[in-house]
Design a protein around this motif. Structure first.
Motif, PDB file in Angstrom:
ATOM      1  N   GLN A 295     -62.283  26.869  68.311  1.00  0.00           N
ATOM      2  CA  GLN A 295     -60.844  26.871  68.614  1.00  0.00           C
ATOM      3  C   GLN A 295     -60.129  27.950  67.807  1.00  0.00           C
ATOM      4  OE1 GLN A 295     -59.422  25.093  70.882  1.00  0.00           O
ATOM      5  NE2 GLN A 295     -61.090  23.728  71.404  1.00  0.00           N
TER       6      GLN A 295
ATOM      7  N   ARG B 107     -66.825   4.095  55.044  1.00  0.00           N
ATOM      8  CA  ARG B 107     -66.395   5.412  55.513  1.00  0.00           C
ATOM      9  C   ARG B 107     -66.960   5.663  56.902  1.00  0.00           C
ATOM     10  NH1 ARG B 107     -62.430   7.468  52.976  1.00  0.00           N
ATOM     11  NH2 ARG B 107     -63.083   9.607  53.422  1.00  0.00           N
ATOM     12  N   GLU B 108     -66.233   6.409  57.674  1.00  0.00           N
ATOM     13  CA  GLU B 108     -66.700   6.798  59.006  1.00  0.00           C
ATOM     14  C   GLU B 108     -67.462   8.116  58.905  1.00  0.00           C
ATOM     15  OE1 GLU B 108     -66.345   5.140  61.898  1.00  0.00           O
ATOM     16  OE2 GLU B 108     -65.435   3.500  60.786  1.00  0.00           O
ATOM     17  N   SER B 109     -68.563   8.184  59.606  1.00  0.00           N
ATOM     18  CA  SER B 109     -69.336   9.428  59.612  1.00  0.00           C
ATOM     19  C   SER B 109     -68.696  10.429  60.560  1.00  0.00           C
ATOM     20  CB  SER B 109     -70.770   9.157  60.080  1.00  0.00           C
ATOM     21  OG  SER B 109     -71.368   8.227  59.226  1.00  0.00           O
ATOM     22  N   VAL B 110     -68.620  11.655  60.095  1.00  0.00           N
ATOM     23  CA  VAL B 110     -68.042  12.708  60.939  1.00  0.00           C
ATOM     24  C   VAL B 110     -68.993  12.993  62.095  1.00  0.00           C
ATOM     25  CG1 VAL B 110     -67.275  15.105  60.994  1.00  0.00           C
ATOM     26  CG2 VAL B 110     -66.902  13.710  58.951  1.00  0.00           C
ATOM     27  N   PRO B 111     -68.484  13.016  63.307  1.00  0.00           N
ATOM     28  CA  PRO B 111     -69.376  13.299  64.441  1.00  0.00           C
ATOM     29  C   PRO B 111     -69.926  14.724  64.368  1.00  0.00           C
ATOM     30  CG  PRO B 111     -67.072  13.187  65.147  1.00  0.00           C
ATOM     31  CD  PRO B 111     -67.099  12.764  63.719  1.00  0.00           C
ATOM     32  N   ASP B 112     -71.126  14.873  64.865  1.00  0.00           N
ATOM     33  CA  ASP B 112     -71.741  16.204  64.863  1.00  0.00           C
ATOM     34  C   ASP B 112     -70.876  17.177  65.657  1.00  0.00           C
ATOM     35  OD1 ASP B 112     -73.832  15.223  63.435  1.00  0.00           O
ATOM     36  OD2 ASP B 112     -75.098  14.842  65.186  1.00  0.00           O
ATOM     37  N   GLY B 113     -70.810  18.362  65.133  1.00  0.00           N
ATOM     38  CA  GLY B 113     -70.165  19.433  65.909  1.00  0.00           C
ATOM     39  C   GLY B 113     -68.670  19.562  65.703  1.00  0.00           C
ATOM     40  N   LEU B 114     -68.101  18.729  64.834  1.00  0.00           N
ATOM     41  CA  LEU B 114     -66.647  18.834  64.639  1.00  0.00           C
ATOM     42  C   LEU B 114     -66.275  20.200  64.056  1.00  0.00           C
ATOM     43  CD1 LEU B 114     -63.773  17.774  64.532  1.00  0.00           C
ATOM     44  CD2 LEU B 114     -64.292  16.646  62.383  1.00  0.00           C
ATOM     45  N   ALA B 115     -66.958  20.578  62.987  1.00  0.00           N
ATOM     46  CA  ALA B 115     -66.619  21.853  62.340  1.00  0.00           C
ATOM     47  C   ALA B 115     -66.845  23.023  63.301  1.00  0.00           C
ATOM     48  CB  ALA B 115     -67.454  22.030  61.073  1.00  0.00           C
TER      49      ALA B 115
ATOM     50  N   ALA C  84     -66.704  22.958  66.546  1.00  0.00           N
ATOM     51  CA  ALA C  84     -65.664  22.952  67.578  1.00  0.00           C
ATOM     52  C   ALA C  84     -64.371  23.551  67.045  1.00  0.00           C
ATOM     53  CB  ALA C  84     -65.430  21.522  68.071  1.00  0.00           C
ATOM     54  N   VAL C  85     -64.067  23.221  65.783  1.00  0.00           N
ATOM     55  CA  VAL C  85     -62.854  23.791  65.184  1.00  0.00           C
ATOM     56  C   VAL C  85     -62.988  25.301  65.086  1.00  0.00           C
ATOM     57  CG1 VAL C  85     -61.480  23.924  63.080  1.00  0.00           C
ATOM     58  CG2 VAL C  85     -62.272  21.707  63.897  1.00  0.00           C
ATOM     59  N   GLN C  86     -64.151  25.759  64.652  1.00  0.00           N
ATOM     60  CA  GLN C  86     -64.363  27.198  64.529  1.00  0.00           C
ATOM     61  C   GLN C  86     -64.170  27.902  65.866  1.00  0.00           C
ATOM     62  OE1 GLN C  86     -63.901  28.092  61.478  1.00  0.00           O
ATOM     63  NE2 GLN C  86     -65.689  29.430  61.351  1.00  0.00           N
TER      64      GLN C  86
END
Lengths: 362, 195
Positions: free
Chosen positions: A69, A55-63, A65-67
């Motif tokens: 946006q 599995r690929e680890s989710v990069p920090d800050g994705l959630a 950044a979405v918030q």
């Protein structure tokens, strides 16, 4: 069941999609058939190899950044709703917003340098006599902009990067701005462009670009074409939901300047198909489905109209020059387009005077 | 596939009323799923974060179109697959047009992933890492349609019905694509697949 029937079921067997009855059938068969058993093992092994990928680890800050946006999207939505009830006093604001582009410019990101996230929100000045909470819809025949005469002075010359901006626009702008201004009839359709990395999102289909002079008009058109090509390329919108594919751009300019306009567009790498009949059309299989938004009220302005935009450098030369709004129908936004230096996309287009009778040349 | 949140219907209702914080719960819950779908569909990590953001933003804007006919995670997967395919095609077109240096892209395709941080150490055989690289490359070389079914089934574990909802195809089409995709993978991974 014979071997062929059984082999048709092996993928479902591996994926545990068979009913217990079917599964029993397969089990019985493979216990007696080495060939089908080997086939099953190969299928299992193939699927197993893919399933073994880590599995690929989710990069920090994705959630986060979405918030962010989402928050910006909500802001824009609220503004757009409010602006529906604001009388249009926006030609001045639109021109000034365009000047924001001139001030900040639009340049493709430098190689290796991550582009800044940029939000563009173009909004309108609220006329003091029409407060936001006034429930009645705006009178349809209100003058567009009383202050237009002020624009005879090119307040935001292209060369002057540090020109002061109106405080209202400064307050509305958040960071470097690329403008896309759209207008349908007398209601403002707020088109926002959000720079997401190297991608742009657009929420409406037709862009109207206006410049306070020729240079700014060309700059705006170029920017719009860049935007369009970047956004549209090869986007077949497989989900079938329109998400802002742009297929036409409206440009207002003096009719007498159409040839010069074509020439400048050609310099920018954008070819007018009617003037370049030898250019091969895009292949059918690569052609994108287009949705050309219809302008319900074509805009053609005469300079003798007090509300018409006068390009400053045209005023002295041709006081009665006819202003014409041309529709740039983008003919190629697919893989046949040419990318030139600095990722500036070239598109082919067909100019069409939206007041002229429709022709079916295309 | 990741299970739905316990109170997902309630959270979706809150989102529909404009509660951005509620949507944040969904993002937190599904980000791992969506990021992995995007990475596998793109075939590389580069740009995956941007595309994943776009997926969630698009989902937020279109929440009113989500009718609950599929699970929310399945719906998100549908958007993710489409966005990743669009992005891949954009990049492919840019490559054909020469806007992106070929050498850069070739390098991306040859080595689309950094070595995993938790990958085999020096004492472990290098073949394991090479094998993963071959598998990734084989999946990456599949057509969009085949790659989508392989990613959703073998990597994300969606069942056939969910895949058919996500991709808008019948279950029969999904079975057929999966079968052909596996045949292609078998050929590409010749030597790794035992028979």
């Amino acid at each position: 069941m014979n071997c062929s029937d059984i082999r048709d079921l092996l993928d479902e067997y591996v994926d545990e999609e068979l009913s217990s009855q079917q599964r029993d059938l397969v089990d019985r068969h493979i216990s007696e058939c080495p060939s089908c058993r080997a086939e099953l093992e190969t299928t299992e092994h193939t699927a197993g190899l893919v399933r073994s990928l880590p599995r690929e680890s989710v990069p920090d800050g994705l959630a986060e950044a979405v918030q962010e946006q989402v928050r910006l999207a909500d802001q824009r939505k609220r503004r757009a709703v409010a602006l529906r009830w604001v009388g249009v006093g926006g030609w001045l604001a639109a021109a000034a917003a365009l000047a924001l582009v001139l001030r900040y410019g639009w340049f493709p990101p430098e190689p290796g340098r991550p582009p800044a996230e940029t939000e563009i929100v173009i909004t309108r000045e609220e006329p003091p006599e029409k407060p936001l909470d006034e429930a009645a819809p705006p009178a349809p025949e209100e003058p567009v902009v009383a202050e237009r005469e002020r624009e005879r002075e090119p307040a935001f010359p292209a060369e002057e990067k540090d020109v002061a901006l109106p405080s209202e626009l400064n307050a509305l702008s958040e960071g470097p701005v690329r403008d896309i201004v759209a207008e349908r009839e007398r209601q403002v359709i707020e088109v926002t462009a959000v720079r997401l990395g190297r991608r742009l999102a657009v929420e409406d289909g037709t862009l109207t670009v206006m410049g306070v002079d020729r240079e700014t008009t060309y700059a705006a058109v170029r920017q719009a074409l860049d935007f369009v090509a970047e956004e549209n390329i090869l986007d077949e919108r497989r989900d079938g939901e329109p998400d802002g594919e742009v297929t036409a751009i409206l440009v207002t300019l003096p009719r007498a300047k159409l040839d010069e306009f074509r020439s400048r567009m050609a310099q920018l790498g954008h070819d007018d198909r009617e003037r370049a009949p030898g250019v091969a059309p895009e292949s059918a299989e690569r052609a994108l489905r287009r949705e050309t938004l219809e302008m319900e009220t074509p805009v053609t302005e005469k300079s003798d109209d007090a509300d018409a935009i006068k390009l400053p450098d045209e005023v002295d030369a041709a006081e009665d020059a006819e202003m014409v709004t041309v529709r740039i129908e983008l003919d190629i936004v697919g893989p046949d387009r040419v990318m030139r230096g600095n990722d500036v996309p070239a598109v082919q287009y067909r100019l069409q005077d939206i007041d002229a009778p429709e022709d079916d040349a295309d | 596939m990741v299970d739905p949140l316990q109170n997902e219907a309630e959270i979706l209702g809150q989102c529909a009323n404009g509660d951005a914080d509620a949507f944040g719960q969904l993002v937190n819950h599904y980000q791992e799923l969506i990021y992995n779908v995007v990475v596998r569909m793109l075939g590389k990590r580069e740009d995956a974060q941007d595309v994943a953001q776009k997926v969630f933003l698009k989902a937020y804007r279109r929440l009113d179109t989500f009718q609950g006919e599929s699970r929310f995670g399945t719906w998100l997967c549908s958007i993710a697959v489409n966005e990743a395919i669009s992005e891949r095609r954009r990049q492919s077109a840019a490559r054909r047009s020469g806007a992106v240096p070929l050498s850069t892209l070739d390098n991306d395709l040859d080595c689309p992933f950094d070595p995993p941080s938790d990958g085999p150490g020096p004492e472990q055989p290098l073949e394991a890492e090479e094998m993963m690289g071959r598998i990734r490359a084989a999946v990456n070389e599949l057509s969009d349609d085949y790659r989508a079914v392989v990613v959703l089934r073998d990597i994300e574990g969606l069942d056939y019905n969910a895949i058919s909802q996500a991709l808008g195809c019948s279950c029969g089409t999904i079975k057929s694509r999966l079968h052909r995709a596996r045949l292609q993978l078998r050929a590409k991974l010749k030597g790794l697949v035992t028979s």
